[in-house]
Design a protein around this motif. Structure first.
Motif, PDB file in Angstrom:
ATOM      1  N   ASN A   8       6.674 -30.034  -4.683  1.00  0.00           N
ATOM      2  CA  ASN A   8       7.286 -31.036  -4.208  1.00  0.00           C
ATOM      3  C   ASN A   8       6.690 -32.158  -4.911  1.00  0.00           C
ATOM      4  OD1 ASN A   8       8.782 -33.163  -2.921  1.00  0.00           O
ATOM      5  ND2 ASN A   8       7.724 -32.894  -0.832  1.00  0.00           N
ATOM      6  N   LEU A   9       7.152 -32.242  -6.049  1.00  0.00           N
ATOM      7  CA  LEU A   9       6.531 -33.274  -7.299  1.00  0.00           C
ATOM      8  C   LEU A   9       6.668 -34.671  -6.570  1.00  0.00           C
ATOM      9  CD1 LEU A   9       5.353 -32.759  -9.887  1.00  0.00           C
ATOM     10  CD2 LEU A   9       7.719 -33.923 -10.906  1.00  0.00           C
ATOM     11  N   ALA A  10       7.598 -35.058  -5.670  1.00  0.00           N
ATOM     12  CA  ALA A  10       7.731 -36.583  -5.452  1.00  0.00           C
ATOM     13  C   ALA A  10       6.479 -36.760  -4.656  1.00  0.00           C
ATOM     14  CB  ALA A  10       9.127 -36.562  -4.805  1.00  0.00           C
TER      15      ALA A  10
ATOM     16  N   VAL B  26      15.220 -27.244  -8.822  1.00  0.00           N
ATOM     17  CA  VAL B  26      13.903 -26.797  -7.757  1.00  0.00           C
ATOM     18  C   VAL B  26      14.259 -25.687  -7.002  1.00  0.00           C
ATOM     19  CG1 VAL B  26      13.202 -27.916  -5.453  1.00  0.00           C
ATOM     20  CG2 VAL B  26      13.702 -29.463  -7.296  1.00  0.00           C
ATOM     21  N   ILE B  27      13.249 -24.749  -7.145  1.00  0.00           N
ATOM     22  CA  ILE B  27      13.146 -23.637  -6.339  1.00  0.00           C
ATOM     23  C   ILE B  27      12.056 -23.728  -5.403  1.00  0.00           C
ATOM     24  CG2 ILE B  27      12.721 -20.958  -6.686  1.00  0.00           C
ATOM     25  CD1 ILE B  27      13.396 -21.428  -9.430  1.00  0.00           C
ATOM     26  N   ASP B  28      12.726 -23.808  -4.014  1.00  0.00           N
ATOM     27  CA  ASP B  28      11.785 -24.263  -2.982  1.00  0.00           C
ATOM     28  C   ASP B  28      12.334 -23.833  -1.642  1.00  0.00           C
ATOM     29  OD1 ASP B  28      10.132 -25.060  -0.965  1.00  0.00           O
ATOM     30  OD2 ASP B  28       9.207 -26.602  -2.483  1.00  0.00           O
ATOM     31  N   PRO B  29      11.937 -22.997  -0.658  1.00  0.00           N
ATOM     32  CA  PRO B  29      12.475 -22.745   0.619  1.00  0.00           C
ATOM     33  C   PRO B  29      12.880 -24.037   1.250  1.00  0.00           C
ATOM     34  CG  PRO B  29      10.628 -21.516   0.405  1.00  0.00           C
ATOM     35  CD  PRO B  29      10.520 -22.319  -0.848  1.00  0.00           C
TER      36      PRO B  29
ATOM     37  N   LYS C 242      14.050 -28.185   1.320  1.00  0.00           N
ATOM     38  CA  LYS C 242      14.551 -29.257   0.869  1.00  0.00           C
ATOM     39  C   LYS C 242      13.983 -30.221   0.748  1.00  0.00           C
ATOM     40  CE  LYS C 242      19.091 -31.743   0.203  1.00  0.00           C
ATOM     41  NZ  LYS C 242      20.362 -31.934   0.562  1.00  0.00           N
ATOM     42  N   THR C 243      13.144 -30.781  -0.332  1.00  0.00           N
ATOM     43  CA  THR C 243      12.102 -31.646  -0.284  1.00  0.00           C
ATOM     44  C   THR C 243      12.631 -32.899  -0.867  1.00  0.00           C
ATOM     45  OG1 THR C 243      11.215 -31.089  -2.465  1.00  0.00           O
ATOM     46  CG2 THR C 243      10.281 -29.944  -0.214  1.00  0.00           C
TER      47      THR C 243
END
Length: 244
Positions: free
Chosen positions: A169-171, A195-198, A200-201
């Protein structure tokens, strides 16, 4: 006469390495700002870096050791901790003791902590966030490139046609780099961000594609992508031969 000077330093929080101009007055830090000429942050600071001058005072901090709420001198505190550790080790053995160390202390402090645990107590039960959070990346870098140093730079992100954020979550974690990436995409909308992440950031706000994989399934995705590249002869063999 009150003198003021500016010292150039580096923000200690995350790994971005933002340059900081620290304004000092009679040995006290009174204000901070981002170094405009620094290549990492170019004058920007996130909320944590901007508040560095608020973290150096001793207000609200424990200034002396306490045992069960009662203030004691350092010798008493050292003896108390040593006696408790000795009793645990005598009854349960050295592996009954473990230490989880901060990710923000200095190399010399890590050395002393490891010396205490491995050399004196006699256990390898010591770990730290700075190893846990980066161990997989270090192993991957060493296997791919022969060294555990990052192969790219921030300018590469800004110039790339495709940027993939995997489990990051770069943000929130590295807001200055996120701001640079967001600015680059705004200037060049053809850039694609995945964005590959379980979850939603907040990083999904600038993403063209979000892949909310089930935890543990990312290995299948990357193996599948590798197979697809090989099967369709899309590997850059020149780059692989020269750099991997």
């Amino acid at each position: 006469m009150i003198t003021t000077e500016t010292i150039k330093t580096t923000c200690p929080y995350c790994g971005v390495g933002c340059g900081v101009d620290a304004k000092m007055q009679q040995g006290n830090l009174i204000a901070v700002s981002g170094s405009t000429e620094h290549p990492a942050n170019q004058g920007r600071l996130c909320v944590k870096g901007s508040a560095l001058d608020e973290t150096v005072s001793h207000h609200g901090r424990m200034l002396s050791p306490k045992i069960e709420g009662q203030r004691v001198d350092w010798d008493t505190a050292y003896s108390h901790v040593a006696n408790k550790l000795s009793a645990i080790i005598e009854k349960h053995g050295p592996d009954a003791v473990a230490m989880y160390v901060s990710g923000q202390i200095l190399t010399e402090d890590y050395y002393v902590a490891n010396k205490l645990m491995k050399g004196f107590i006699g256990t390898a039960n010591i770990d730290t966030n700075s190893r846990l959070c980066m161990s997989s990346a270090v192993a991957a870098h060493k296997r791919a490139f022969g060294t555990d140093t990052v192969a790219g730079c921030y300018e590469d992100l800004e110039l790339a046609d495709l940027v993939i954020l995997t489990g990051s979550n770069l943000a929130w974690a590295h807001p200055i780099v996120y701001q640079r990436l967001a600015k680059a995409k705004a200037a060049r909308p053809a850039m694609k961000i995945v964005v590959i992440d379980p979850r939603k950031t907040a990083s999904c706000d600038i993403a063209d594609l979000h892949l909310p994989l089930k935890p543990g399934s990312d290995g299948f995705l990357f193996n599948g992508l590798a197979h697809h590249l090989i099967a369709n002869q899309k590997l850059d063999h020149g780059f692989i031969d020269q750099h991997c």
